[in-house]
Design an enzyme around this catalytic site. Structure first.
Site, PDB file in Angstrom:
ATOM      1  N   GLU A   1     -32.119  17.895  17.361  1.00 51.47           N
ATOM      2  CA  GLU A   1     -30.914  17.530  18.112  1.00 51.47           C
ATOM      3  C   GLU A   1     -31.225  16.978  19.509  1.00 51.47           C
ATOM      4  O   GLU A   1     -30.364  16.351  20.120  1.00 51.47           O
ATOM      5  CB  GLU A   1     -29.980  18.745  18.216  1.00 51.47           C
ATOM      6  CG  GLU A   1     -29.408  19.132  16.858  1.00 51.47           C
ATOM      7  CD  GLU A   1     -28.674  20.470  16.865  1.00 51.47           C
ATOM      8  OE1 GLU A   1     -27.754  20.631  16.046  1.00 51.47           O
ATOM      9  OE2 GLU A   1     -29.023  21.358  17.654  1.00 51.47           O
TER      10      GLU A   1
ATOM     11  N   ASP B   1     -21.820  19.023   7.439  1.00 52.78           N
ATOM     12  CA  ASP B   1     -21.422  19.669   6.172  1.00 52.78           C
ATOM     13  C   ASP B   1     -19.981  20.142   6.299  1.00 52.78           C
ATOM     14  O   ASP B   1     -19.389  20.068   7.367  1.00 52.78           O
ATOM     15  CB  ASP B   1     -22.348  20.854   5.864  1.00 52.78           C
ATOM     16  CG  ASP B   1     -22.324  21.890   6.984  1.00 52.78           C
ATOM     17  OD1 ASP B   1     -23.194  21.825   7.850  1.00 52.78           O
ATOM     18  OD2 ASP B   1     -21.404  22.720   7.007  1.00 52.78           O
TER      19      ASP B   1
HETATM   20  N1  ADE Z   1     -23.965  23.999  11.963  1.00 48.87           N
HETATM   21  C1  ADE Z   1     -23.873  23.014  11.052  1.00 48.87           C
HETATM   22  N2  ADE Z   1     -23.174  23.408   9.981  1.00 48.87           N
HETATM   23  C2  ADE Z   1     -22.817  24.695  10.215  1.00 48.87           C
HETATM   24  C3  ADE Z   1     -22.104  25.661   9.467  1.00 48.87           C
HETATM   25  N3  ADE Z   1     -21.627  25.369   8.266  1.00 48.87           N
HETATM   26  N4  ADE Z   1     -21.924  26.880  10.013  1.00 48.87           N
HETATM   27  C4  ADE Z   1     -22.430  27.181  11.227  1.00 48.87           C
HETATM   28  N5  ADE Z   1     -23.131  26.304  11.966  1.00 48.87           N
HETATM   29  C5  ADE Z   1     -23.326  25.066  11.475  1.00 48.87           C
END
Ligand code: ADE
Length: 232
Positions: A13, A200
């Site tokens: 990142e 996601d």
């Molecule tokens: N960072 C990226 N995706 C995530 C998720 N599903 N839960 C917590 N942190 C995240």
């Protein structure tokens, strides 16, 4: 604002930002490497905090104490909590809440930090406005949302849990550091903004999607972040 701290939880990142910096001096503190230097003529400090709220809060406090930053931007990826927010889209924090703060056994609402005057930390108006302008002018092809970012020491990958975060906190996306950085900024009375790109959908497909889309999401935040720093 000429002295900005930039925190990312993971190397992926922050690495691209580090590579673009000039006149870099690296200092180590609390097992974190702080990259102090210039980006487009601005004084910045870029650092990988590590994952989770404790790492993030420690990191933010060091930026304040040792580097006297005038503002903190947290960048990274997040899981979407809404159908209309898709992988690759950007969420800018209107405000943040810690979804795993739970003193309900004491009669507090979920997310409320006992004996604090607030548990919802509001992002800086100027940082948010400038980030929105950059999105409209430079990141035109990327969808951007402004809303609540909910953080906790949990990777959310289960539909029921995701739904509860929406129901209880009205979250737009979830991650593991933003609200801790926001709280540290609040305690030190300095402005902050959280910028997250969706990797996601925080449901049962989260783990697979995360691995596939993490880098695409990061590319989107880097594009925005570089131009934002330039304009501040
Ligand atoms: N960072 C990226 N995706 C995530 C998720 N599903 N839960 C917590 N942190 C995240």
């Amino acid at each position: 604002m000429n002295h900005i701290g930039i925190i990312g939880a993971m190397d992926e990142e922050v690495n691209i930002m580090k590579e673009r910096m000039e006149d870099v001096i690296i200092t180590k503190k609390a097992s974190m490497e702080f990259y102090k230097g210039k980006l487009s003529g601005k004084d910045i400090v870029v650092v990988r905090s590590g994952i989770g709220k404790v790492n993030a809060a420690v990191c933010a406090q060091i930026l304040v104490d040792e580097y006297q930053v005038e503002g903190i931007i947290n960048t990274g990826v997040a899981g979407s909590l809404r159908n209309e927010i898709n992988i690759g889209d950007i969420v800018l924090s209107k405000d943040t809440v810690q979804h795993d703060m739970d003193a309900t056994g004491f009669g507090y609402e979920p997310g409320v930090i006992p004996r604090m005057d607030t548990s919802t930390f509001i992002a800086d108006t100027l940082l948010l406005k400038t980030a929105r302008e950059v999105c409209e002018e430079v990141n035109k092809d990327i969808n951007v949302f402004v809303g609540r970012i909910v953080s906790g020491d949990q990777f959310i990958s289960e539909r029921g849990k995701k739904e509860s975060l929406v129901k209880l906190f009205d979250g737009y996306c979830t991650e593991m550091e933003g609200a801790a950085i926001a709280q540290a900024a609040y305690l030190n009375n300095i402005p902050f903004l959280i910028i997250r790109a969706i990797s996601d959908k925080a449901d049962n497909s989260a783990e697979m999607d995360y691995s596939e889309f993490e880098m695409k999401a990061i590319e989107h935040t880097v594009k925005l972040l570089h131009e934002l720093v330039t304009r501040l």
